[in-house]
Write a protein that holds these residues in place. Structure first.
Motif, mmCIF file in Angstrom:
data_model
loop_
_atom_site.group_PDB
_atom_site.id
_atom_site.type_symbol
_atom_site.label_atom_id
_atom_site.label_comp_id
_atom_site.label_asym_id
_atom_site.label_seq_id
_atom_site.Cartn_x
_atom_site.Cartn_y
_atom_site.Cartn_z
ATOM 1 N N PHE A 86 -11.744 0.967 -10.091
ATOM 2 C CA PHE A 86 -10.900 0.005 -9.390
ATOM 3 C C PHE A 86 -9.673 -0.267 -10.245
ATOM 4 C CE2 PHE A 86 -15.349 -1.465 -8.236
ATOM 5 C CZ PHE A 86 -15.414 -0.606 -7.149
ATOM 6 N N VAL A 87 -8.519 0.090 -9.727
ATOM 7 C CA VAL A 87 -7.264 -0.030 -10.467
ATOM 8 C C VAL A 87 -6.637 -1.391 -10.153
ATOM 9 C CG1 VAL A 87 -5.029 1.019 -10.940
ATOM 10 C CG2 VAL A 87 -6.976 2.462 -10.255
ATOM 11 N N PRO A 88 -6.470 -2.268 -11.137
ATOM 12 C CA PRO A 88 -6.020 -3.648 -10.888
ATOM 13 C C PRO A 88 -4.524 -3.746 -10.595
ATOM 14 C CG PRO A 88 -6.310 -3.310 -13.230
ATOM 15 C CD PRO A 88 -6.768 -2.037 -12.571
ATOM 16 N N ILE A 89 -4.149 -3.409 -9.357
ATOM 17 C CA ILE A 89 -2.736 -3.464 -8.968
ATOM 18 C C ILE A 89 -2.445 -4.647 -8.049
ATOM 19 C CG2 ILE A 89 -2.481 -0.958 -9.148
ATOM 20 C CD1 ILE A 89 -2.566 -0.933 -6.024
ATOM 21 N N TRP A 90 -3.471 -5.448 -7.707
ATOM 22 C CA TRP A 90 -3.306 -6.482 -6.691
ATOM 23 C C TRP A 90 -2.617 -7.704 -7.286
ATOM 24 C CZ3 TRP A 90 -2.830 -6.062 -1.866
ATOM 25 C CH2 TRP A 90 -3.018 -7.125 -0.994
ATOM 26 N N ASP A 91 -1.312 -7.601 -7.467
ATOM 27 C CA ASP A 91 -0.501 -8.695 -8.011
ATOM 28 C C ASP A 91 0.514 -9.070 -6.944
ATOM 29 O OD1 ASP A 91 0.608 -10.570 -9.654
ATOM 30 O OD2 ASP A 91 1.728 -9.132 -10.877
ATOM 31 N N THR A 92 0.048 -9.799 -5.945
ATOM 32 C CA THR A 92 0.829 -10.031 -4.739
ATOM 33 C C THR A 92 1.297 -11.475 -4.642
ATOM 34 O OG1 THR A 92 -1.203 -10.505 -3.530
ATOM 35 C CG2 THR A 92 -0.390 -8.238 -3.488
ATOM 36 N N MET A 93 2.186 -11.726 -3.694
ATOM 37 C CA MET A 93 2.675 -13.095 -3.514
ATOM 38 C C MET A 93 1.721 -13.919 -2.659
ATOM 39 S SD MET A 93 5.844 -12.948 -0.827
ATOM 40 C CE MET A 93 5.569 -13.060 0.935
ATOM 41 N N GLY A 94 0.807 -13.274 -1.951
ATOM 42 C CA GLY A 94 -0.139 -13.989 -1.105
ATOM 43 C C GLY A 94 -1.455 -13.255 -0.988
ATOM 44 N N LEU A 95 -2.443 -13.897 -0.373
ATOM 45 C CA LEU A 95 -3.787 -13.325 -0.186
ATOM 46 C C LEU A 95 -4.357 -12.796 -1.497
ATOM 47 C CD1 LEU A 95 -3.616 -11.424 3.233
ATOM 48 C CD2 LEU A 95 -4.417 -13.748 2.774
ATOM 49 N N ARG A 96 -4.091 -13.462 -2.569
ATOM 50 C CA ARG A 96 -4.503 -12.963 -3.885
ATOM 51 C C ARG A 96 -6.024 -12.949 -4.047
ATOM 52 N NH1 ARG A 96 -0.565 -12.573 -7.686
ATOM 53 N NH2 ARG A 96 -1.978 -13.101 -9.381
ATOM 54 N N ALA A 97 -6.714 -13.840 -3.349
ATOM 55 C CA ALA A 97 -8.165 -13.914 -3.505
ATOM 56 C C ALA A 97 -8.892 -12.739 -2.862
ATOM 57 C CB ALA A 97 -8.692 -15.223 -2.916
ATOM 58 N N SER A 98 -8.211 -11.954 -2.023
ATOM 59 C CA SER A 98 -8.887 -10.825 -1.373
ATOM 60 C C SER A 98 -9.182 -9.686 -2.341
ATOM 61 C CB SER A 98 -8.036 -10.295 -0.210
ATOM 62 O OG SER A 98 -6.868 -9.652 -0.695
ATOM 63 N N ARG A 99 -8.500 -9.661 -3.499
ATOM 64 C CA ARG A 99 -8.733 -8.636 -4.527
ATOM 65 C C ARG A 99 -8.701 -7.236 -3.909
ATOM 66 N NH1 ARG A 99 -7.621 -9.896 -9.315
ATOM 67 N NH2 ARG A 99 -9.167 -8.479 -10.200
ATOM 68 N N SER A 100 -7.639 -6.945 -3.189
ATOM 69 C CA SER A 100 -7.520 -5.664 -2.477
ATOM 70 C C SER A 100 -6.954 -4.588 -3.401
ATOM 71 C CB SER A 100 -6.647 -5.836 -1.238
ATOM 72 O OG SER A 100 -7.177 -6.819 -0.387
ATOM 73 N N GLN A 101 -7.773 -4.165 -4.341
ATOM 74 C CA GLN A 101 -7.324 -3.215 -5.354
ATOM 75 C C GLN A 101 -7.241 -1.785 -4.818
ATOM 76 O OE1 GLN A 101 -6.311 -4.863 -7.705
ATOM 77 N NE2 GLN A 101 -7.789 -6.189 -8.700
ATOM 78 N N LEU A 102 -6.698 -0.913 -5.636
ATOM 79 C CA LEU A 102 -6.710 0.514 -5.367
ATOM 80 C C LEU A 102 -7.995 1.101 -5.939
ATOM 81 C CD1 LEU A 102 -3.849 3.037 -5.535
ATOM 82 C CD2 LEU A 102 -5.869 3.521 -6.884
ATOM 83 N N VAL A 103 -8.668 1.949 -5.148
ATOM 84 C CA VAL A 103 -9.894 2.607 -5.602
ATOM 85 C C VAL A 103 -9.590 4.082 -5.853
ATOM 86 C CG1 VAL A 103 -12.281 3.207 -5.039
ATOM 87 C CG2 VAL A 103 -11.341 1.001 -4.322
ATOM 88 N N ALA A 118 0.668 -16.280 4.957
ATOM 89 C CA ALA A 118 1.003 -15.990 6.360
ATOM 90 C C ALA A 118 1.898 -14.770 6.511
ATOM 91 C CB ALA A 118 1.677 -17.202 6.990
ATOM 92 N N GLN A 119 2.591 -14.369 5.446
ATOM 93 C CA GLN A 119 3.503 -13.223 5.540
ATOM 94 C C GLN A 119 2.752 -11.892 5.610
ATOM 95 O OE1 GLN A 119 6.545 -14.563 5.908
ATOM 96 N NE2 GLN A 119 5.523 -16.476 5.360
ATOM 97 N N ALA A 120 1.501 -11.865 5.174
ATOM 98 C CA ALA A 120 0.793 -10.595 5.002
ATOM 99 C C ALA A 120 0.400 -9.937 6.317
ATOM 100 C CB ALA A 120 -0.453 -10.812 4.143
ATOM 101 N N GLY A 121 0.019 -10.733 7.316
ATOM 102 C CA GLY A 121 -0.531 -10.158 8.546
ATOM 103 C C GLY A 121 0.383 -9.155 9.217
ATOM 104 N N GLY A 122 1.664 -9.465 9.282
ATOM 105 C CA GLY A 122 2.601 -8.570 9.947
ATOM 106 C C GLY A 122 2.841 -7.270 9.217
ATOM 107 N N LEU A 123 2.463 -7.214 7.933
ATOM 108 C CA LEU A 123 2.641 -5.995 7.142
ATOM 109 C C LEU A 123 1.439 -5.062 7.245
ATOM 110 C CD1 LEU A 123 4.064 -7.642 3.889
ATOM 111 C CD2 LEU A 123 5.351 -6.681 5.803
ATOM 112 N N MET A 124 0.290 -5.628 7.638
ATOM 113 C CA MET A 124 -0.932 -4.821 7.686
ATOM 114 C C MET A 124 -0.866 -3.846 8.849
ATOM 115 S SD MET A 124 -3.814 -7.719 6.996
ATOM 116 C CE MET A 124 -3.854 -8.637 5.448
ATOM 117 N N ALA A 125 -1.392 -2.661 8.627
ATOM 118 C CA ALA A 125 -1.391 -1.653 9.695
ATOM 119 C C ALA A 125 -2.377 -2.058 10.794
ATOM 120 C CB ALA A 125 -1.790 -0.300 9.118
ATOM 121 N N TYR A 126 -1.930 -1.879 12.001
ATOM 122 C CA TYR A 126 -0.611 -1.428 12.377
ATOM 123 C C TYR A 126 0.375 -2.579 12.217
ATOM 124 C CZ TYR A 126 -3.172 2.494 14.313
ATOM 125 O OH TYR A 126 -3.993 3.581 14.462
ATOM 126 N N SER A 127 1.499 -2.311 11.552
ATOM 127 C CA SER A 127 2.463 -3.369 11.273
ATOM 128 C C SER A 127 3.008 -3.943 12.576
ATOM 129 C CB SER A 127 3.615 -2.817 10.431
ATOM 130 O OG SER A 127 4.381 -1.890 11.171
#
Length: 255
Positions: free
Chosen positions: A71-88, A229-238
């Motif tokens: 698990f590559v710790p790249i999840w340094d985001t402005m929001g939804l930080r608790a989801s820990r959506s790392q790169l595998v 709230a900004q994250a939802g519109g970026l998620m696929a499908y955007s």
């Protein structure tokens, strides 16, 4: 048991169900070397749903965590930080044949996108709660009345509240279509997602407006909800892809 989707690739954009990485055949299955992005909850997942190209066909496997996965710790985001959506990262991970997901025996839509609208709706609910709490408790010094007594705020709150209820009802309709494997389900996911993404941003924006300087402080939940709230519109499908598909359906003739 905790499950995580490992589907999005660094270069796949919105096409998270159409992998580009190839799994090579080996004894007992297929070997995958590559990476999957935005794998929410990966660090605590007991099982992963992983896709790869097998003989040129997108194929899904169930995979348990093992030493070839990091698990590559790249999840340094402005929001939804608790989801820990790392790169595998997968380094020669064997996708076992006995854990290959067989195709459906009947025609049915893929339900994987059904939950995305509800993620934004949850953020919108929390933002509305924060808005209401602040509006009721914040007293205007000049009048001695709470913000909730101001007509402009009542009008704007009515606007976002009715739109939130409409987005919620449509999303429930979309879930109802999923339960029935309706061919209308996939188009409905796009409409539901757009409605939910938009109202989450707008409720959070109004909450920030109502919170004023207090809402802008890092100690306030309002600023966090605004960022989330900004994250939802970026998620696929955007949101842009969804709107393009919706507009195409409305404007162009059908076969």
């Amino acid at each position: 048991m905790r499950f995580a989707n490992a589907l999005s690739e660094p270069s796949s954009g919105n096409m998270f169900l159409m992998p580009q990485q190839i799994a090579e055949p080996v004894d007992g299955g297929y070997r995958l070397t590559g990476a999957k992005r935005f794998v929410s909850g990966c660090e605590v997942a007991d099982h992963f749903l992983v896709n790869a190209l097998v003989d040129g066909v997108p194929t899904f496997f169930g995979v348990a965590p093992e030493d070839t996965m990091t698990f590559v710790p790249i999840w340094d985001t402005m929001g939804l930080r608790a989801s820990r959506s790392q790169l595998v990262s997968f380094e020669g991970t064997v996708l076992r044949e006995d854990r290959r997901c067989p195709p459906s025996t009947e025609r049915r839509p893929n339900h994987i996108g059904a939950g995305l609208a509800f993620l934004s709706l949850g953020i919108a609910d929390a933002a509305e709660d924060a808005l209401i709490s602040h509006a009721r408790s914040r007293v205007i010094p000049a009048t001695g009345q709470p913000l909730a007594e101001m007509q402009w705020l009542r009008f704007e709150t009515a606007d976002v509240h009715t739109r939130l209820e409409a987005a919620r009802m449509y999303s429930r309709h979309m879930a109802w279509l999923a339960d029935r494997n309706s061919p209308e389900f996939l188009p409905a996911t796009m409409t539901a997602k757009v409605l939910a993404n938009d109202i989450a941003r707008d409720v959070a924006q109004l909450a920030l407006k109502v919170g004023g300087g207090s809402g802008f402080l890092r100690t306030s939940p309002i600023q966090r909800l605004f960022r989330d709230a900004q994250a939802g519109g970026l998620m696929a499908y955007s949101a842009e892809v969804c709107k393009d598909r919706i507009g195409e359906t409305v404007l162009l003739p059908r076969d």
